[in-house]
Write a protein that holds these residues in place. Sequence first.
Motif, PDB file in Angstrom:
ATOM      1  N   LEU A 170      -2.370   2.926   6.374  1.00  0.00           N
ATOM      2  CA  LEU A 170      -2.819   1.563   6.127  1.00  0.00           C
ATOM      3  C   LEU A 170      -1.948   0.561   6.886  1.00  0.00           C
ATOM      4  O   LEU A 170      -2.441  -0.429   7.428  1.00  0.00           O
ATOM      5  CB  LEU A 170      -2.756   1.270   4.628  1.00  0.00           C
ATOM      6  CG  LEU A 170      -3.554   0.025   4.296  1.00  0.00           C
ATOM      7  CD1 LEU A 170      -4.947   0.416   3.873  1.00  0.00           C
ATOM      8  CD2 LEU A 170      -2.866  -0.820   3.257  1.00  0.00           C
ATOM      9  N   PHE A 173      -2.933   0.460  10.403  1.00  0.00           N
ATOM     10  CA  PHE A 173      -4.183  -0.276  10.537  1.00  0.00           C
ATOM     11  C   PHE A 173      -3.900  -1.771  10.547  1.00  0.00           C
ATOM     12  O   PHE A 173      -4.388  -2.507  11.415  1.00  0.00           O
ATOM     13  CB  PHE A 173      -5.086   0.102   9.354  1.00  0.00           C
ATOM     14  CG  PHE A 173      -6.427  -0.582   9.350  1.00  0.00           C
ATOM     15  CD1 PHE A 173      -7.368  -0.317  10.331  1.00  0.00           C
ATOM     16  CD2 PHE A 173      -6.747  -1.483   8.360  1.00  0.00           C
ATOM     17  CE1 PHE A 173      -8.599  -0.940  10.311  1.00  0.00           C
ATOM     18  CE2 PHE A 173      -7.978  -2.110   8.329  1.00  0.00           C
ATOM     19  CZ  PHE A 173      -8.904  -1.841   9.318  1.00  0.00           C
ATOM     20  N   LEU A 174      -3.073  -2.226   9.610  1.00  0.00           N
ATOM     21  CA  LEU A 174      -2.795  -3.649   9.505  1.00  0.00           C
ATOM     22  C   LEU A 174      -1.929  -4.129  10.669  1.00  0.00           C
ATOM     23  O   LEU A 174      -1.958  -5.297  11.038  1.00  0.00           O
ATOM     24  CB  LEU A 174      -2.092  -3.956   8.181  1.00  0.00           C
ATOM     25  CG  LEU A 174      -2.975  -3.786   6.947  1.00  0.00           C
ATOM     26  CD1 LEU A 174      -2.148  -3.929   5.685  1.00  0.00           C
ATOM     27  CD2 LEU A 174      -4.110  -4.788   6.944  1.00  0.00           C
ATOM     28  N   ALA A 175      -1.161  -3.212  11.244  1.00  0.00           N
ATOM     29  CA  ALA A 175      -0.299  -3.600  12.359  1.00  0.00           C
ATOM     30  C   ALA A 175      -1.110  -3.839  13.629  1.00  0.00           C
ATOM     31  O   ALA A 175      -0.560  -4.272  14.632  1.00  0.00           O
ATOM     32  CB  ALA A 175       0.748  -2.518  12.608  1.00  0.00           C
ATOM     33  N   LEU A 290      -1.987  -9.389  -2.076  1.00  0.00           N
ATOM     34  CA  LEU A 290      -2.575  -9.636  -0.756  1.00  0.00           C
ATOM     35  C   LEU A 290      -2.386 -11.094  -0.354  1.00  0.00           C
ATOM     36  O   LEU A 290      -2.170 -11.399   0.830  1.00  0.00           O
ATOM     37  CB  LEU A 290      -4.059  -9.275  -0.759  1.00  0.00           C
ATOM     38  CG  LEU A 290      -4.381  -7.785  -0.668  1.00  0.00           C
ATOM     39  CD1 LEU A 290      -5.879  -7.562  -0.634  1.00  0.00           C
ATOM     40  CD2 LEU A 290      -3.745  -7.163   0.585  1.00  0.00           C
ATOM     41  N   ALA A 293       0.909 -11.511   1.031  1.00  0.00           N
ATOM     42  CA  ALA A 293       0.941 -11.011   2.408  1.00  0.00           C
ATOM     43  C   ALA A 293       0.355 -12.057   3.367  1.00  0.00           C
ATOM     44  O   ALA A 293       0.918 -12.319   4.431  1.00  0.00           O
ATOM     45  CB  ALA A 293       0.141  -9.710   2.502  1.00  0.00           C
ATOM     46  N   ARG A 294      -0.766 -12.625   2.984  1.00  0.00           N
ATOM     47  CA  ARG A 294      -1.407 -13.594   3.887  1.00  0.00           C
ATOM     48  C   ARG A 294      -0.578 -14.860   4.054  1.00  0.00           C
ATOM     49  O   ARG A 294      -0.559 -15.461   5.111  1.00  0.00           O
ATOM     50  CB  ARG A 294      -2.780 -13.968   3.330  1.00  0.00           C
ATOM     51  CG  ARG A 294      -3.797 -12.893   3.652  1.00  0.00           C
ATOM     52  CD  ARG A 294      -5.200 -13.449   3.672  1.00  0.00           C
ATOM     53  NE  ARG A 294      -6.106 -12.342   3.353  1.00  0.00           N
ATOM     54  CZ  ARG A 294      -6.486 -12.066   2.130  1.00  0.00           C
ATOM     55  NH1 ARG A 294      -6.124 -12.823   1.117  1.00  0.00           N
ATOM     56  NH2 ARG A 294      -7.269 -11.037   1.910  1.00  0.00           N
ATOM     57  N   LYS A 302       4.531  -9.821   6.197  1.00  0.00           N
ATOM     58  CA  LYS A 302       3.091  -9.574   6.030  1.00  0.00           C
ATOM     59  C   LYS A 302       2.827  -8.091   5.788  1.00  0.00           C
ATOM     60  O   LYS A 302       2.141  -7.707   4.836  1.00  0.00           O
ATOM     61  CB  LYS A 302       2.343  -9.987   7.300  1.00  0.00           C
ATOM     62  CG  LYS A 302       1.902 -11.419   7.371  1.00  0.00           C
ATOM     63  CD  LYS A 302       1.117 -11.585   8.671  1.00  0.00           C
ATOM     64  CE  LYS A 302       1.058 -13.041   9.161  1.00  0.00           C
ATOM     65  NZ  LYS A 302       0.356 -13.929   8.276  1.00  0.00           N
ATOM     66  N   LEU A 303       3.374  -7.300   6.731  1.00  0.00           N
ATOM     67  CA  LEU A 303       3.103  -5.853   6.645  1.00  0.00           C
ATOM     68  C   LEU A 303       3.715  -5.263   5.383  1.00  0.00           C
ATOM     69  O   LEU A 303       3.099  -4.448   4.687  1.00  0.00           O
ATOM     70  CB  LEU A 303       3.660  -5.135   7.879  1.00  0.00           C
ATOM     71  CG  LEU A 303       2.928  -5.435   9.173  1.00  0.00           C
ATOM     72  CD1 LEU A 303       3.648  -4.780  10.345  1.00  0.00           C
ATOM     73  CD2 LEU A 303       1.492  -4.934   9.100  1.00  0.00           C
ATOM     74  N   ALA A 306       1.609  -6.365   2.309  1.00  0.00           N
ATOM     75  CA  ALA A 306       0.311  -5.680   2.255  1.00  0.00           C
ATOM     76  C   ALA A 306       0.505  -4.201   1.930  1.00  0.00           C
ATOM     77  O   ALA A 306      -0.252  -3.610   1.146  1.00  0.00           O
ATOM     78  CB  ALA A 306      -0.407  -5.851   3.592  1.00  0.00           C
ATOM     79  N   THR A 309       1.294  -3.693  -1.767  1.00  0.00           N
ATOM     80  CA  THR A 309       0.070  -3.874  -2.540  1.00  0.00           C
ATOM     81  C   THR A 309      -0.803  -2.625  -2.447  1.00  0.00           C
ATOM     82  O   THR A 309      -1.332  -2.132  -3.452  1.00  0.00           O
ATOM     83  CB  THR A 309      -0.708  -5.096  -1.999  1.00  0.00           C
ATOM     84  OG1 THR A 309       0.182  -6.208  -1.926  1.00  0.00           O
ATOM     85  CG2 THR A 309      -1.870  -5.425  -2.917  1.00  0.00           C
ATOM     86  N   ALA A 310      -0.895  -2.114  -1.216  1.00  0.00           N
ATOM     87  CA  ALA A 310      -1.747  -0.934  -1.012  1.00  0.00           C
ATOM     88  C   ALA A 310      -1.203   0.278  -1.768  1.00  0.00           C
ATOM     89  O   ALA A 310      -1.970   1.094  -2.278  1.00  0.00           O
ATOM     90  CB  ALA A 310      -1.838  -0.618   0.474  1.00  0.00           C
ATOM     91  N   PHE A 313      -2.214  -0.041  -5.235  1.00  0.00           N
ATOM     92  CA  PHE A 313      -3.658   0.186  -5.296  1.00  0.00           C
ATOM     93  C   PHE A 313      -3.987   1.679  -5.229  1.00  0.00           C
ATOM     94  O   PHE A 313      -4.848   2.177  -5.949  1.00  0.00           O
ATOM     95  CB  PHE A 313      -4.355  -0.550  -4.150  1.00  0.00           C
ATOM     96  CG  PHE A 313      -5.796  -0.155  -4.005  1.00  0.00           C
ATOM     97  CD1 PHE A 313      -6.754  -0.650  -4.879  1.00  0.00           C
ATOM     98  CD2 PHE A 313      -6.206   0.738  -3.017  1.00  0.00           C
ATOM     99  CE1 PHE A 313      -8.072  -0.264  -4.772  1.00  0.00           C
ATOM    100  CE2 PHE A 313      -7.524   1.129  -2.915  1.00  0.00           C
ATOM    101  CZ  PHE A 313      -8.460   0.623  -3.794  1.00  0.00           C
ATOM    102  N   ALA A 317      -6.282   3.474  -7.910  1.00  0.00           N
ATOM    103  CA  ALA A 317      -7.598   3.982  -7.533  1.00  0.00           C
ATOM    104  C   ALA A 317      -7.688   5.484  -7.765  1.00  0.00           C
ATOM    105  O   ALA A 317      -8.654   5.974  -8.370  1.00  0.00           O
ATOM    106  CB  ALA A 317      -7.879   3.650  -6.070  1.00  0.00           C
ATOM    107  N   LEU A 320      -7.646   6.337 -11.586  1.00  0.00           N
ATOM    108  CA  LEU A 320      -8.871   5.996 -12.318  1.00  0.00           C
ATOM    109  C   LEU A 320     -10.045   6.865 -11.861  1.00  0.00           C
ATOM    110  O   LEU A 320     -10.869   7.283 -12.664  1.00  0.00           O
ATOM    111  CB  LEU A 320      -9.211   4.512 -12.155  1.00  0.00           C
ATOM    112  CG  LEU A 320      -8.205   3.565 -12.821  1.00  0.00           C
ATOM    113  CD1 LEU A 320      -8.686   2.132 -12.744  1.00  0.00           C
ATOM    114  CD2 LEU A 320      -7.981   3.957 -14.273  1.00  0.00           C
TER     115      LEU A 320
END
Lengths: 371, 670
Positions: A170, A173-175, A290, A293-294, A302-303, A306, A309-310, A313, A317, A320
């Motif tokens: 992730l 990806f964000l980088a 997020l 991060a923004r 930022k990275l 994010a 947070t991921a 998550f 996810a 659950l």
Amino acid sequence: MSIVPAPVARQPWRMLIPLIALVSFGSLVLYSAGGGGWQPYAASHLVRFGMFLVIALVATRMRREFVQFLAYPAYAIVVLLLVVVEAVGAVGGGSQRWINLGPLVLQPSELMKPVIVLVLARFYAALPVGMVPTWRALVPAGALIAVPMLLVLLQPDLGTALAIGFGGALLMFLAGLPLTWFLGAGAAAAVVAPLAFFFGLHDYQRKRVFVFLDPESDPLGDGYHITQSKIAIGSGGWFGKGFDQGSQSHLNYLPEPHTDFVFATMAEEWGFVGGLFVLVIFALVLSWGLSVARRSNDRFAKLLAAGMTATIFFYVAINLMMVMGLAPVVGIPLPFMSHGGSSMMTNMICIGTLMMIDRWNRRAPRGGLSG
Amino acid sequence: MKLFGKRRKQRRPFVSATTLDTAFSRRSFVVGAGMGGIGVLLASRMAYLSIAEHEKYTLEAESNRVNLALIPPRRGWVLDRYGAPLASNRADFRVDVVPERMTDAMGTIRKLGEVLGLTADQVADVQQRASEAVGAQPIEVAAGLDYDKFAAVSVRLPDLHGVVPQRGFSRYYPTGPSVAHLIGYVGPANAEEYKKERNPLLVTPGFKIGKDGLEKSFDQQLRGVPGARRVEVTASGRIVKQLETREDVQGSSVHLTIDGPLQDYVARRIGLESGGAVVIDCQTGGILALVSMPAFDPNSFVGGIGRKRWEMLNSDDHIPLLNKAMRGLYPPGSTMKPMATLALQAHGISPEETVHCPGGYQLGNRFFRCDAVHGTMDMQNAIAHSCNTYFWSMAHKVGYDVIAPMARALGLGQEFDIPGTSQRYGTIPDSEWKMRRYKQQWTDADALNAAIGQGYVLTNPLQVAVMTARIASGRNLTPSLLLNQKKADGPALPFTPEMLAVTHAGMFQVVNGAGTAARSRLDLDGIQMAGKTGTAQVRRLTSRGHVADWASRDHSHFICYAPADKPRYAMATTIEHGGFGASAAAPIAKDVMTYLFDPAKGMESLRAKEAEWGGRPDERMARKYAAFVGDAEIDKTLPSRLNDQGFKRVDAESRVPPEKPPTPPSVTKA
């Protein structure tokens, strides 16, 4: 200006209030899972949260440069710890995932989840912009991810290895790595996955996947967990059976009612409404993450934000999906609700990091330097 | 999605801090959207499970939580004619396992075996049954436990997954082996029986069905109605609380014509011999005792028959698993002779007609040897001295087809309507039968053999007893086993009281005159017994008398009734390979008749003999079993006979006046 003292007013209450509500709710569920008492789970859950929260509040005072400086040494130390765990396990015979340090039981693979985010954020922050679409952006980062993943896989702990891989990917990806690489990797994974499934996984892991696809094939073995968890959630209905009234958890039908399947314990007693409450709070906390991060000014923050947070998550996810029968049984606890020190620590590191970045953001408003 | 600008033709896209920033914004939005999407997916899954499928899962949670346990009904009692229980129940503690709930079935059973003190053999049995078990059905590990062992298991429950201690009732036969063949035994239903009936009660632990004898015939009547208990159980099977309970209804009892103490006495008196004996009430046709020995202890079968025990019973040449009274077929030998005299008289032979016995009978070129040189014999003396020559001569004269109908009329070769073990009814041959069976002509030699109860003639002891009762009473009595359900007599027998008197006189002389069983005369004032001995050859070529090899010795028979002048009891005794009728069977009959009229005297004689034999049958059997399996595995579960206080007693001692204390051996028995 206000009667609330500034240091208090400064805290990110938008996130903290829902989080405290969630942890308190979690301790109520653990109160019930512990057979209707603060011992053995509920009290220690609250104490741990309070303790880690204080540590996090103190840690938010760390400066950006210090954190950046810390990234590689921290990574190196955790990798070293992973090697040590592996060595101790090899010497002691059998697999071991933790190190006993007197009163503290340390699980390095848990620590690796936030640390991989930190080290990759550091790496991409320092990488010259022009090199992002080149192999120089991929290969070192790939190595940084692969080493701990392999070490964790050796333990063997597929769930944690996947969490590390997910965090790393992730972050790539964000980088801003070229999208085509991800598509290509996805295509390659589609080819490799079946091979890995049949030749790379342990028998028990393979069995879990089969059982996930057809839980009724093994109603008393691995499928039992999924089936009982679905029964617990389904029998809760709209409003649940009432606090401390869950038969599935109290009569031991539900496996691990205080750790991996704590959500099912909750859903049985609080119903769909309780489940929605938990989901909404996670949505609030994660969307705050997020937004932190923004709002950040530089690439590193930022990275890092994010990625943290991921990481939370990913826990939420997978857990659950597992308890609701949408994913195979992998031992991943639910953040802030499951009883357990290591997972609480990892998640509080993530939260603390986000609060720290939030603090950086407030001190150096938008539009400053970029990294 | 184009995230890297428009200059695609360049090998490397243009990248700057700004494009990366934009890419981050876009991509973090994508990530956020992905998270939101998964969140929505989870919420809808949650809604599907807890709202759409709510009813289904509620039902499943309930079926998890609530366990409907059947309470096995208490089995009806089997009572003797005085209302004392031949088969009853006693409260006991039981331990079951549910293989499905066991994490390590074999290990747990082994551990359980240590706690309960089971033998290695018993543990192996349970392990085998556990490995064959299907579904959630529990398996009984041990029953009849004392409270200490029960408590020991209860304390260790946390370590013993799938082990369920229970309180219940188990079948109890106060006189054990004495009633084994009559009443049969109970046991857990096997897979075939369950398949036939499909009744969940059958697989409820602690529930037993009748496996043999009366327990099997009257199973439905004895069963009763199960109770039910709704309980809340944990996943490991521990009962958390009772929700509601319905009491069971005990099965109805079965009243028998059997005289419990007499049954016990006869069984014990047979002693070390192998054989069967039947006592019939000459007034009603009710069966007072129906005994086959040696037997098994039905109490030891209640929890399932151990493999070793089964092996021991099967390897015994005295065949303890065969009900010899109803399924044992023997040539009846000379016990046929009183019947033959009736047939001859009915055919018109005068009782005064004599036959000279030179020690045998010449038929063609074959000489049939008699036991002695009897000289001149009339009918009465021929019975008293059991002279074969007389009957050979007469049978040769009138033909066996004259005798066979009388044999059948008196019950030989007949099957009676009696519940319990199915009877083997043997053969009363005649010319038509031989043609049908062997496609051969009936020969004179066949007639001669049949006349003395040899050759093709095969009967069971029950038939012989019925014959004796019919001869004694002169009535066509129908044997019955259920009390107060006396069956009507059959059609009148084809002889006159005068003819009967001759036969009676002959039988009287057998015991009280210079006859073959003079030594078995009753030592009672005013009560005399009439009888007839029988010695049936097992192998043609062996000579009579004692032969070293047990299995080739003659069968010893004795029929009798008493009092001779006013017959009340009729009895037939068959002792396999006992030698002469007078030496093995007659003394037993004598003691039984003595016991019937003077219990104390009968007991005295029995106790003296049992002291020689090494105790009562159950005591001897326990020792034999211990020797068979080796000292290390002595079966300690054999129940004591002495703890059935509060019940009317059915053992032979109960007849003895109370001022006589029980003899030491029966008191010291543990």
